[in-house]
Design a protein around this motif. Structure first.
Motif, PDB file in Angstrom:
ATOM      1  N   ALA A 238       4.814 -20.140  12.043  1.00 23.98           N
ATOM      2  CA  ALA A 238       4.260 -19.398  12.950  1.00 23.98           C
ATOM      3  C   ALA A 238       2.903 -19.285  12.903  1.00 23.98           C
ATOM      4  O   ALA A 238       2.329 -19.120  11.624  1.00 23.98           O
ATOM      5  N   LEU A 239       2.272 -19.455  13.828  1.00 23.10           N
ATOM      6  CA  LEU A 239       0.668 -19.039  13.848  1.00 23.10           C
ATOM      7  C   LEU A 239       0.593 -17.340  13.780  1.00 23.10           C
ATOM      8  O   LEU A 239       1.179 -16.683  14.699  1.00 23.10           O
ATOM      9  N   VAL A 240      -0.240 -17.095  12.774  1.00 21.81           N
ATOM     10  CA  VAL A 240      -0.727 -15.449  12.607  1.00 21.81           C
ATOM     11  C   VAL A 240      -2.203 -15.533  12.670  1.00 21.81           C
ATOM     12  O   VAL A 240      -2.808 -16.261  12.166  1.00 21.81           O
ATOM     13  N   ASP A 241      -2.497 -14.430  13.003  1.00 24.84           N
ATOM     14  CA  ASP A 241      -4.008 -13.935  12.635  1.00 24.84           C
ATOM     15  C   ASP A 241      -4.296 -13.147  11.443  1.00 24.84           C
ATOM     16  O   ASP A 241      -3.331 -12.172  11.445  1.00 24.84           O
ATOM     17  N   ILE A 242      -5.278 -13.464  10.679  1.00 23.30           N
ATOM     18  CA  ILE A 242      -5.383 -12.647   9.535  1.00 23.30           C
ATOM     19  C   ILE A 242      -6.764 -11.991   9.305  1.00 23.30           C
ATOM     20  O   ILE A 242      -7.876 -12.796   9.616  1.00 23.30           O
ATOM     21  N   GLU A 243      -6.794 -10.865   9.087  1.00 28.09           N
ATOM     22  CA  GLU A 243      -8.140 -10.045   8.607  1.00 28.09           C
ATOM     23  C   GLU A 243      -7.983  -9.578   7.250  1.00 28.09           C
ATOM     24  O   GLU A 243      -6.977  -9.070   6.863  1.00 28.09           O
ATOM     25  N   MET A 244      -8.979 -10.236   6.574  1.00 28.11           N
ATOM     26  CA  MET A 244      -9.066  -9.666   5.042  1.00 28.11           C
ATOM     27  C   MET A 244      -9.760  -8.576   4.569  1.00 28.11           C
ATOM     28  O   MET A 244     -11.000  -8.319   5.194  1.00 28.11           O
ATOM     29  N   SER A 245      -9.604  -7.677   3.718  1.00 32.25           N
ATOM     30  CA  SER A 245     -10.563  -6.918   3.127  1.00 32.25           C
ATOM     31  C   SER A 245     -10.127  -6.572   1.728  1.00 32.25           C
ATOM     32  O   SER A 245      -9.259  -7.100   1.182  1.00 32.25           O
ATOM     33  N   SER A 246     -10.924  -5.867   1.104  1.00 31.31           N
ATOM     34  CA  SER A 246     -10.700  -5.701  -0.598  1.00 31.31           C
ATOM     35  C   SER A 246     -11.043  -4.217  -0.589  1.00 31.31           C
ATOM     36  O   SER A 246     -11.812  -3.704   0.049  1.00 31.31           O
ATOM     37  N   ILE A 247      -9.819  -3.889  -1.660  1.00 28.16           N
ATOM     38  CA  ILE A 247      -9.838  -2.429  -1.859  1.00 28.16           C
ATOM     39  C   ILE A 247      -9.725  -2.267  -3.300  1.00 28.16           C
ATOM     40  O   ILE A 247      -9.223  -3.113  -4.123  1.00 28.16           O
ATOM     41  N   VAL A 248     -10.058  -0.817  -3.825  1.00 30.13           N
ATOM     42  CA  VAL A 248      -9.981  -0.601  -5.017  1.00 30.13           C
ATOM     43  C   VAL A 248      -8.881   0.365  -5.351  1.00 30.13           C
ATOM     44  O   VAL A 248      -9.125   1.501  -4.705  1.00 30.13           O
ATOM     45  N   VAL A 249      -8.140   0.280  -6.128  1.00 32.38           N
ATOM     46  CA  VAL A 249      -7.002   1.236  -6.521  1.00 32.38           C
ATOM     47  C   VAL A 249      -6.812   1.276  -8.085  1.00 32.38           C
ATOM     48  O   VAL A 249      -6.624   0.430  -8.830  1.00 32.38           O
ATOM     49  N   LYS A 250      -6.985   2.568  -8.604  1.00 32.26           N
ATOM     50  CA  LYS A 250      -6.972   2.838  -9.910  1.00 32.26           C
ATOM     51  C   LYS A 250      -7.764   1.799 -10.758  1.00 32.26           C
ATOM     52  O   LYS A 250      -7.297   1.068 -11.690  1.00 32.26           O
ATOM     53  N   PHE A 251      -9.167   1.637 -10.467  1.00 33.36           N
ATOM     54  CA  PHE A 251     -10.166   0.942 -11.121  1.00 33.36           C
ATOM     55  C   PHE A 251      -9.680  -0.779 -10.733  1.00 33.36           C
ATOM     56  O   PHE A 251     -10.303  -1.551 -11.861  1.00 33.36           O
ATOM     57  N   ARG A 252      -8.884  -1.177 -10.078  1.00 35.08           N
ATOM     58  CA  ARG A 252      -8.589  -2.678  -9.904  1.00 35.08           C
ATOM     59  C   ARG A 252      -8.608  -2.902  -8.642  1.00 35.08           C
ATOM     60  O   ARG A 252      -8.236  -2.107  -7.538  1.00 35.08           O
ATOM     61  N   ARG A 253      -9.210  -4.123  -8.257  1.00 37.29           N
ATOM     62  CA  ARG A 253      -9.596  -4.605  -7.042  1.00 37.29           C
ATOM     63  C   ARG A 253      -8.357  -5.496  -6.522  1.00 37.29           C
ATOM     64  O   ARG A 253      -7.909  -6.251  -7.138  1.00 37.29           O
ATOM     65  N   TYR A 254      -8.083  -5.234  -5.142  1.00 40.84           N
ATOM     66  CA  TYR A 254      -7.002  -5.865  -4.194  1.00 40.84           C
ATOM     67  C   TYR A 254      -7.400  -6.477  -3.138  1.00 40.84           C
ATOM     68  O   TYR A 254      -8.433  -6.005  -2.807  1.00 40.84           O
ATOM     69  N   ILE A 255      -6.786  -7.554  -2.695  1.00 39.63           N
ATOM     70  CA  ILE A 255      -7.096  -8.082  -1.430  1.00 39.63           C
ATOM     71  C   ILE A 255      -6.066  -7.599  -0.592  1.00 39.63           C
ATOM     72  O   ILE A 255      -4.761  -7.566  -0.781  1.00 39.63           O
ATOM     73  N   THR A 256      -6.430  -7.149   0.757  1.00 40.11           N
ATOM     74  CA  THR A 256      -5.399  -6.916   1.722  1.00 40.11           C
ATOM     75  C   THR A 256      -5.657  -7.773   2.925  1.00 40.11           C
ATOM     76  O   THR A 256      -6.414  -8.451   3.109  1.00 40.11           O
ATOM     77  N   LEU A 257      -4.382  -8.298   3.209  1.00 43.44           N
ATOM     78  CA  LEU A 257      -4.260  -9.332   4.434  1.00 43.44           C
ATOM     79  C   LEU A 257      -3.647  -8.451   5.577  1.00 43.44           C
ATOM     80  O   LEU A 257      -2.586  -8.197   5.412  1.00 43.44           O
TER      81      LEU A 257
END
Length: 142
Positions: free
Chosen positions: A114-133
């Motif tokens: 399936a075709l999806v649109d994705i927007e990325m961001s970067s967050i920090v939780v408890k001193f660790r960086r994560y990528i959100t899609l």
């Protein structure tokens, strides 16, 4: 993020994906906007760490979020690799700064695409960086 519920791997729930939802994904029919975001959280190595209930429904996962799996098993066009955590984060930060949505192909739980649109961001939780899609269904371009 807006009002978002996270799927827990320890809580067994009834399947949230219906065949009609999957058919809408594949057939690209008109659909209402979701009330909440479909979100996957990815660690620096490109592995899925959490997902919202909406992401489970959108991708057709009936039980648990595939935590620990590479994000590229769901969206193969993402340039993430466990061997390049610095690049993965830099890529996400670059795209979040642009605030743009990218159209990609997602592999659904039943093997369809399936075709999806994705927007990325970067967050920090408890001193660790994560990528959100943030995910949404792509609408056909005319």
């Amino acid at each position: 993020m807006r009002n978002t519920e996270w799927a827990s791997p320890t809580v067994q729930s009834t399947p949230v994906c219906t065949p009609k939802m999957i058919d809408r994904l594949v057939d690209h029919q008109e659909h209402p906007s979701p009330e909440r975001d479909a979100v996957l959280t990815i660690d620096a190595e490109g592995r899925i760490t959490a997902c919202t209930l909406e992401a489970k429904e959108l991708l057709g996962w009936e039980s648990e979020c595939p935590e620990g799996c590479a994000a590229t098993t769901v969206i193969p066009e993402l340039p993430f690799s466990a061997k390049t955590p610095g690049y993965n984060l830099a890529y996400a930060v670059f795209h979040s700064a642009n605030g743009m949505w990218m159209r990609r192909t997602a592999l659904l739980a039943d093997g369809r695409k399936a075709l999806v649109d994705i927007e990325m961001s970067s967050i920090v939780v408890k001193f660790r960086r994560y990528i959100t899609l943030n995910l949404r269904l792509s609408t056909p371009r005319h």
